[in-house]
Scaffold this active site. Sequence first.
Site, PDB file in Angstrom:
ATOM      1  N   GLU A   1       0.817  -1.161   0.107  1.00 18.31           N
ATOM      2  CA  GLU A   1      -0.007   0.009   0.101  1.00 18.31           C
ATOM      3  C   GLU A   1       0.844   1.289   0.027  1.00 18.31           C
ATOM      4  O   GLU A   1       2.019   1.224   0.111  1.00 18.31           O
ATOM      5  CB  GLU A   1      -0.849   0.130   1.301  1.00 18.31           C
ATOM      6  CG  GLU A   1      -1.833  -1.341   1.475  1.00 18.31           C
ATOM      7  CD  GLU A   1      -2.697  -1.251   2.662  1.00 18.31           C
ATOM      8  OE1 GLU A   1      -3.744  -2.085   2.728  1.00 18.31           O
ATOM      9  OE2 GLU A   1      -2.542  -0.327   3.287  1.00 18.31           O
TER      10      GLU A   1
ATOM     11  N   SER B   1       6.867  -3.559   3.153  1.00 17.99           N
ATOM     12  CA  SER B   1       7.539  -4.958   3.937  1.00 17.99           C
ATOM     13  C   SER B   1       6.840  -5.199   5.227  1.00 17.99           C
ATOM     14  O   SER B   1       6.542  -6.400   5.752  1.00 17.99           O
ATOM     15  CB  SER B   1       8.859  -5.096   4.059  1.00 17.99           C
ATOM     16  OG  SER B   1       9.547  -4.855   2.656  1.00 17.99           O
TER      17      SER B   1
ATOM     18  N   MET C   1       8.654 -20.419  -0.284  1.00 13.81           N
ATOM     19  CA  MET C   1       8.780 -20.823  -1.412  1.00 13.81           C
ATOM     20  C   MET C   1       9.240 -20.115  -2.572  1.00 13.81           C
ATOM     21  O   MET C   1       9.990 -20.405  -3.575  1.00 13.81           O
ATOM     22  CB  MET C   1       7.150 -21.501  -2.051  1.00 13.81           C
ATOM     23  CG  MET C   1       6.879 -22.669  -1.012  1.00 13.81           C
ATOM     24  SD  MET C   1       7.902 -24.298  -0.850  1.00 13.81           S
ATOM     25  CE  MET C   1       7.446 -24.911  -2.662  1.00 13.81           C
TER      26      MET C   1
ATOM     27  N   LEU D   1      33.542  -2.405 -17.461  1.00 11.29           N
ATOM     28  CA  LEU D   1      33.607  -1.844 -18.719  1.00 11.29           C
ATOM     29  C   LEU D   1      33.703  -0.346 -19.200  1.00 11.29           C
ATOM     30  O   LEU D   1      34.098  -0.027 -20.206  1.00 11.29           O
ATOM     31  CB  LEU D   1      32.059  -2.355 -19.419  1.00 11.29           C
ATOM     32  CG  LEU D   1      31.664  -3.790 -19.634  1.00 11.29           C
ATOM     33  CD1 LEU D   1      30.437  -3.934 -19.995  1.00 11.29           C
ATOM     34  CD2 LEU D   1      32.828  -4.349 -20.666  1.00 11.29           C
ATOM     35  N   GLY D   2      33.377   0.455 -17.966  1.00 12.65           N
ATOM     36  CA  GLY D   2      33.640   1.782 -18.387  1.00 12.65           C
ATOM     37  C   GLY D   2      32.690   2.256 -18.753  1.00 12.65           C
ATOM     38  O   GLY D   2      31.477   1.959 -18.834  1.00 12.65           O
TER      39      GLY D   2
ATOM     40  N   GLU E   1       8.687  -8.885  -2.408  1.00 13.31           N
ATOM     41  CA  GLU E   1       8.706 -10.060  -1.349  1.00 13.31           C
ATOM     42  C   GLU E   1       9.486  -9.771  -0.139  1.00 13.31           C
ATOM     43  O   GLU E   1      10.040 -10.761   0.302  1.00 13.31           O
ATOM     44  CB  GLU E   1       8.996 -11.169  -2.331  1.00 13.31           C
ATOM     45  CG  GLU E   1       7.636 -11.462  -3.407  1.00 13.31           C
ATOM     46  CD  GLU E   1       7.750 -12.932  -3.830  1.00 13.31           C
ATOM     47  OE1 GLU E   1       7.856 -13.802  -2.888  1.00 13.31           O
ATOM     48  OE2 GLU E   1       7.344 -13.372  -4.969  1.00 13.31           O
TER      49      GLU E   1
ATOM     50  N   THR F   1      12.035  -6.787   1.550  1.00 13.46           N
ATOM     51  CA  THR F   1      13.208  -5.861   1.343  1.00 13.46           C
ATOM     52  C   THR F   1      14.469  -6.773   2.141  1.00 13.46           C
ATOM     53  O   THR F   1      14.316  -7.458   3.055  1.00 13.46           O
ATOM     54  CB  THR F   1      13.086  -4.609   1.798  1.00 13.46           C
ATOM     55  OG1 THR F   1      13.065  -4.574   3.490  1.00 13.46           O
ATOM     56  CG2 THR F   1      12.201  -3.851   1.111  1.00 13.46           C
TER      57      THR F   1
END
Length: 391
Positions: free
Chosen positions: A119, A124, A243, A343-344, A368, A370
């Site tokens: 909401e 959480s 699960m 990688l830059g 689900e 934090t």
Amino acid sequence: MDFSLSDPDRAVLDGVAAEAKAGEKYARHYDDHEEELLPKSFPEASSFPPIQQRLRGRSGHDTPMLVLQVLMRIEREAHCGVPLRQPPTALGNAALDAAGTAVQKARWGHLMLAMSITEPGAGSDTKAIQTTARLDGDAWVLNGDKIFVTNGVRCDGTIVWATVDKSAGRGGIKSFLVMKGTPGFELVRKEKKLGIRASDTAAYAFRDCRVPRDHLIGGDESVPRGEREGSASYKGVLKTFNMTRPFVAAGGIGKALGAFRFARDRLAEEGIVVDVDEGPTCRSAAAQALLDIEADIEAATLTVLRAAWLASQGKPNNLEASVAKAKGGELCRSGPQRAMEALGAMSLSHDYPIEQYLRDGRITDIYEGTGQIQRLVIAREILGYSSEELT
């Protein structure tokens, strides 16, 4: 625990990887056009058998199904694409399976059901839910707002968490099935998001929304009280997360794996290849970064495999599921970020998919439960504290 794969299972994973790679061609379009819904299937889907068909004929000597499913999730998410087939179920189906009566499962199990928990003022911390459900004759009357409902646009209905008695805390929280088209149930908007833009995420409003009395999941109308109490419906649905959290974590690991593979291949084109026989002082910083990311991917993968294995054996996995979620939630951020740093500047360009791995993976640490919540759960499990004693 034995996580070695049988030859048939390796073939399944290879097929999943090939199908996931075929979906990469659509990734940028749906990332750039968030307003569009994915079709139920793409033309390429006909080239790949449904997963149920691939899994036929598995024996007790093969990898436990939940462990294989976790590995499949990692491999799918390692490709920065979209699924060629849309799944027929959603998180609400798992909640129905966990807490619904036999009659409810038979009645609604074939539908795609979303889950409405979050909401504007309650994420959480589920006991802070403000959406209410009031019994009025033979119907429950729901009032409140829900946001960030995954599959909220395409679903047939949703499992709504609401409180029937705010003074009872968790004991007053129950879940209700609300079908699309029910008067008082409004799909307010399709959310715009940082990542996972191909996933339809909705905001809902419930205004004097009446649902039949038997739409209470589990059917138990009693309101338990006490600091450690929660309604049967509440506890039943919470078990769903033991699960699903390993699978959510697997998604974040997959994003880190995809970013790692992209960086590894691009750097190899420039002659930077990791040699594990070299000492750390003999490697370039980029090569060492790749090695560190790969090690973290392996460690996080082992946590989700353990949590899934325990579930496959019917053993408690509350602690392990939270460990997996916390580890995967950390890696989904740090893995792609470190790969981009190696990688830059090219990694910042929208022309390359690696920045999307970072954006898409970021949600893993949020939904689900934090990462902060998972660490609280872990501490409570280890120390034997209740939520009231350790918050």
